[in-house]
Design an enzyme around this catalytic site. Structure first.
Site, PDB file in Angstrom:
ATOM      1  N   ASP A 171       7.074  53.448 -34.605  1.00 52.27           N
ATOM      2  CA  ASP A 171       5.679  53.334 -34.141  1.00 52.27           C
ATOM      3  C   ASP A 171       4.942  54.661 -34.080  1.00 52.27           C
ATOM      4  O   ASP A 171       3.725  54.678 -33.882  1.00 52.27           O
ATOM      5  CB  ASP A 171       5.663  52.681 -32.753  1.00 52.27           C
ATOM      6  CG  ASP A 171       6.128  51.231 -32.854  1.00 52.27           C
ATOM      7  OD1 ASP A 171       7.117  50.878 -32.178  1.00 52.27           O
ATOM      8  OD2 ASP A 171       5.533  50.493 -33.644  1.00 52.27           O
ATOM      9  N   HIS A 208      14.277  55.071 -28.311  1.00 48.39           N
ATOM     10  CA  HIS A 208      14.693  53.766 -28.852  1.00 48.39           C
ATOM     11  C   HIS A 208      16.001  53.357 -28.189  1.00 48.39           C
ATOM     12  O   HIS A 208      16.841  54.197 -27.905  1.00 48.39           O
ATOM     13  CB  HIS A 208      14.891  53.864 -30.375  1.00 48.39           C
ATOM     14  CG  HIS A 208      14.881  52.546 -31.055  1.00 48.39           C
ATOM     15  ND1 HIS A 208      15.987  51.752 -31.121  1.00 48.39           N
ATOM     16  CD2 HIS A 208      13.874  51.867 -31.662  1.00 48.39           C
ATOM     17  CE1 HIS A 208      15.677  50.638 -31.766  1.00 48.39           C
ATOM     18  NE2 HIS A 208      14.405  50.673 -32.099  1.00 48.39           N
TER      19      HIS A 208
HETATM   20  C1  SDX Z   1      10.152  49.110 -31.161  1.00 46.00           C
HETATM   21  O1  SDX Z   1      14.596  47.254 -30.335  1.00 46.00           O
HETATM   22  C2  SDX Z   1      14.035  47.506 -31.429  1.00 46.00           C
HETATM   23  O2  SDX Z   1      14.637  47.561 -32.483  1.00 46.00           O
HETATM   24  C3  SDX Z   1      12.543  47.643 -31.366  1.00 46.00           C
HETATM   25  C4  SDX Z   1      11.862  48.083 -32.656  1.00 46.00           C
HETATM   26  C5  SDX Z   1      11.902  47.005 -33.707  1.00 46.00           C
HETATM   27  O3  SDX Z   1      11.775  47.350 -34.892  1.00 46.00           O
HETATM   28  O4  SDX Z   1      11.972  45.807 -33.336  1.00 46.00           O
HETATM   29  O5  SDX Z   1      12.485  49.246 -33.166  1.00 46.00           O
HETATM   30  C6  SDX Z   1      10.375  48.383 -32.423  1.00 46.00           C
HETATM   31  O6  SDX Z   1       9.911  48.483 -30.167  1.00 46.00           O
HETATM   32  C7  SDX Z   1      10.308  50.604 -31.129  1.00 46.00           C
HETATM   33  C8  SDX Z   1      10.183  51.190 -29.695  1.00 46.00           C
HETATM   34  C9  SDX Z   1       8.693  51.310 -29.413  1.00 46.00           C
HETATM   35  N1  SDX Z   1       8.456  51.658 -27.987  1.00 46.00           N
HETATM   36  C10 SDX Z   1       7.955  52.852 -27.668  1.00 46.00           C
HETATM   37  O7  SDX Z   1       7.768  53.780 -28.469  1.00 46.00           O
HETATM   38  C11 SDX Z   1       7.606  52.982 -26.193  1.00 46.00           C
HETATM   39  C12 SDX Z   1       8.134  54.314 -25.667  1.00 46.00           C
HETATM   40  N2  SDX Z   1       9.600  54.272 -25.653  1.00 46.00           N
HETATM   41  C13 SDX Z   1      10.235  53.727 -24.546  1.00 46.00           C
HETATM   42  O8  SDX Z   1       9.579  53.117 -23.529  1.00 46.00           O
HETATM   43  C14 SDX Z   1      11.743  53.604 -24.612  1.00 46.00           C
HETATM   44  O9  SDX Z   1      12.225  54.654 -25.332  1.00 46.00           O
HETATM   45  C15 SDX Z   1      12.274  52.291 -25.170  1.00 46.00           C
HETATM   46  C16 SDX Z   1      11.719  51.136 -24.425  1.00 46.00           C
HETATM   47  C17 SDX Z   1      11.922  52.204 -26.612  1.00 46.00           C
HETATM   48  C18 SDX Z   1      13.783  52.314 -25.018  1.00 46.00           C
HETATM   49  O10 SDX Z   1      14.040  52.360 -23.688  1.00 46.00           O
HETATM   50  P1  SDX Z   1      15.530  52.267 -23.095  1.00 46.00           P
HETATM   51  O11 SDX Z   1      16.553  52.203 -24.172  1.00 46.00           O
HETATM   52  O12 SDX Z   1      15.563  51.197 -22.059  1.00 46.00           O
HETATM   53  O13 SDX Z   1      15.732  53.684 -22.464  1.00 46.00           O
HETATM   54  P2  SDX Z   1      15.276  54.050 -21.039  1.00 46.00           P
HETATM   55  O14 SDX Z   1      13.911  53.512 -20.740  1.00 46.00           O
HETATM   56  O15 SDX Z   1      16.384  53.722 -20.110  1.00 46.00           O
HETATM   57  O16 SDX Z   1      15.130  55.637 -21.190  1.00 46.00           O
HETATM   58  C19 SDX Z   1      16.243  56.493 -21.066  1.00 46.00           C
HETATM   59  C20 SDX Z   1      15.659  57.798 -20.524  1.00 46.00           C
HETATM   60  C21 SDX Z   1      14.851  57.598 -19.237  1.00 46.00           C
HETATM   61  O17 SDX Z   1      14.871  58.816 -18.542  1.00 46.00           O
HETATM   62  P3  SDX Z   1      15.939  59.026 -17.315  1.00 46.00           P
HETATM   63  O18 SDX Z   1      15.787  57.806 -16.414  1.00 46.00           O
HETATM   64  O19 SDX Z   1      17.302  59.075 -17.996  1.00 46.00           O
HETATM   65  O20 SDX Z   1      15.552  60.321 -16.672  1.00 46.00           O
HETATM   66  O21 SDX Z   1      14.723  58.328 -21.488  1.00 46.00           O
HETATM   67  C22 SDX Z   1      13.430  58.344 -20.913  1.00 46.00           C
HETATM   68  C23 SDX Z   1      13.449  57.395 -19.741  1.00 46.00           C
HETATM   69  O22 SDX Z   1      12.468  57.769 -18.769  1.00 46.00           O
HETATM   70  N3  SDX Z   1      12.520  57.892 -21.970  1.00 46.00           N
HETATM   71  C24 SDX Z   1      11.343  58.436 -22.219  1.00 46.00           C
HETATM   72  C25 SDX Z   1      10.832  57.737 -23.328  1.00 46.00           C
HETATM   73  N4  SDX Z   1      11.697  56.799 -23.705  1.00 46.00           N
HETATM   74  C26 SDX Z   1      12.747  56.892 -22.853  1.00 46.00           C
HETATM   75  N5  SDX Z   1      10.672  59.452 -21.621  1.00 46.00           N
HETATM   76  C27 SDX Z   1       9.475  59.765 -22.146  1.00 46.00           C
HETATM   77  N6  SDX Z   1       8.919  59.130 -23.244  1.00 46.00           N
HETATM   78  C28 SDX Z   1       9.569  58.120 -23.835  1.00 46.00           C
HETATM   79  N7  SDX Z   1       9.010  57.517 -24.877  1.00 46.00           N
END
Ligand code: SDX
Length: 434
Positions: free
Chosen positions: A369, A311
């Site tokens: 989720d 998140h």
């Molecule tokens: C919702 O914003 C909100 O409040 C949203 C929400 C709401 O109520 O409105 O809470 C609802 O959207 C919840 C989030 C649902 N999405 C997912 O579950 C999809 C999977 N999660 C991600 O794609 C990710 O975690 C985000 C999009 C939610 C957040 O992404 P960020 O903050 O942009 O973080 P990032 O992509 O820069 O990740 C940081 C690191 C990266 O690795 P490095 O580049 O540092 O090596 O963490 C890794 C990412 O690759 N990473 C994950 C991951 N989420 C982040 N690796 C594996 N699995 C994951 N789910």
């Protein structure tokens, strides 16, 4: 207390600039940089808005490190255990929980606006039966903005209140229509003798051929799901609604923009993607395959993510995920599905991920989720409809945030700038042939 300031100095000879720091009631203070461009000719640069507060808000507060979520100051646990969704709608809309008299009036207003305009049915016939419900919902809510010419002036408080009542009341009807159309069953009209959540269950699962009795455990579970998804400060879809509505457009059309944004798998589409991920893992061997799956997630070249984890704000357990897992236990237990293989797989996958340094070092925890798909599937909601249920629940948050934006005395149309990194000025060279 002396006003706090922040001073920016430049190494290129630009005169330093000092900015006021505004104190928040809880959470990070903010550096007010609105004068930066005028004083320095420079912009800030913050793609994804990792360090940018777009507004001052009194609606929802999230403490990502502690894993706390407050709606108008009330912890989400308090609200989920002691209130129903319409109480939370009232709270988000008006700033306080309703008195018994206010609740009676508000609930009656909502329950007597649940029917969609009969001509909305004609829009349905234009869709393929296999259209994704979020495509249908984006279309239907967009179309709904054409049905109320009296709802154009978003600056009129009466228009905003009427639009709010219509949207809260009619979204369940539109979501149910999208579902019934996809399975070729007749629409069920709302039954205003039922609760809000009971009406959703009936419009989704009843048919004209037999009596439908609302299961109180499923009714309570769905009501809790709606509460947990009601608002979440300046997430992507809420920011979309704020930016869209800042032009003064029709408030119902602005909600359609929020629905389109929520559909994405990185946002509200994650619940459907998470259940598909668990189903696929189960089919490939289930618990035995978790190690291999986690390795794929950790392999950057795979572009596989553990959906339902991570998140932008929560760097601790999403408090909604805890409540969702509790609801999972309740619903599956009530339905005799406590050995549901997907739920057991989800809990094992969560346990293994939370012990793995890849997730620990990145502070990746289950979000709202991760379990919501399992609960919704147990209730009988098909995966393709999960995000539409999320949109139904979040409509109140979008409305409250839109209203707060449009009534802010400092409100302006949102218009971010950019860093232009394209071609410098150049002219068309006459073609050799002419
Ligand atoms: C919702 O914003 C909100 O409040 C949203 C929400 C709401 O109520 O409105 O809470 C609802 O959207 C919840 C989030 C649902 N999405 C997912 O579950 C999809 C999977 N999660 C991600 O794609 C990710 O975690 C985000 C999009 C939610 C957040 O992404 P960020 O903050 O942009 O973080 P990032 O992509 O820069 O990740 C940081 C690191 C990266 O690795 P490095 O580049 O540092 O090596 O963490 C890794 C990412 O690759 N990473 C994950 C991951 N989420 C982040 N690796 C594996 N699995 C994951 N789910």
């Amino acid at each position: 207390m002396a006003d706090k300031t922040a001073t920016l100095t430049f190494s290129d000879g630009t005169p330093e600039v000092t900015f006021p720091i505004h104190q928040s009631s809880i959470g990070p203070d903010v550096v007010d940089i609105r004068t930066l461009y005028g004083k320095s000719g420079k912009f800030t640069f913050d793609p994804g808005f990792m360090s940018t507060a777009s507004c001052a808000s009194t609606i929802t507060y999230i403490d990502g490190d502690k894993g706390e979520l407050l709606y108008r100051g009330y912890p989400i646990d308090d609200l989920a255990r002691n209130c129903n969704y319409l109480d939370v709608c009232y709270l988000l809309l008006y700033g306080d929980l309703p008195t018994p008299a206010e609740r009676q009036r508000f609930d009656s207003l909502i329950l007597h606006h649940t029917m969609a305009h009969e001509q909305i049915h004609f829009f349905m016939r234009g869709f393929r039966r296999d259209a994704h419900p979020m495509a249908v919902l984006t279309g239907l809510v967009g179309a709904m903005s054409a049905f109320y010419p009296d709802s154009m002036n978003v600056h009129d408080p009466k228009v905003r209140e009427t639009s709010a009542i219509r949207l809260i009341a009619k979204l369940p009807t539109l979501v149910a229509m999208a579902y019934k159309y996809s399975i070729g069953e007749p629409y069920m009209y709302p039954d205003n003798t039922l609760s809000y959540a009971g009406n959703v269950l009936r419009m989704l699962f009843a048919t004209p051929c037999e009596q439908f009795v609302v299961n109180p455990v499923l009714e309570r579970a769905l009501d809790r799901i709606l509460i947990l998804h009601a608002d979440h400060e300046q997430n992507a879809s809420t920011s979309t609604v704020r930016l869209c509505a800042s032009s003064g457009t029709n408030p119902i059309a602005a909600i359609a923009a929020g629905i389109a944004c929520l559909w994405g798998p990185a946002h509200g589409g994650a619940n459907e993607a998470c259940l598909n991920m668990l189903t696929q893992l189960q089919a490939q061997g289930g618990v035995e395959k978790i190690g291999e799956f986690i390795s794929q997630v950790k392999d950057k070249t795979s572009s596989i993510r553990l959906m339902g984890f991570g998140h932008r704000v929560y760097k601790n357990y999403d408090p909604r995920a805890k409540l969702m897992r509790e609801t999972c236990h309740e619903v599956l237990g009530n339905l005799g599905l406590q050995n549901d293989p997907l739920f057991k797989l989800a809990m094992k996958l969560e346990q293994i991920a939370l012990e793995d340094d890849y997730f620990i070092s990145r502070k990746l925890y289950p979000n709202v989720d991760y379990y919501s798909g399992i609960v919704q599937k147990a209730i009988g909601i098909p995966p393709q409809l999960f995000t539409a249920i999320f949109a139904l629940a979040r409509t109140i948050g979008w409305i409250a945030q839109l209203n707060e934006m449009i009534t802010d005395p400092e409100y302006k149309i949102g218009r971010p700038r950019q860093s232009y990194v394209g071609e410098k000025l150049r002219h068309v060279k006459p073609y050799a042939g002419n």
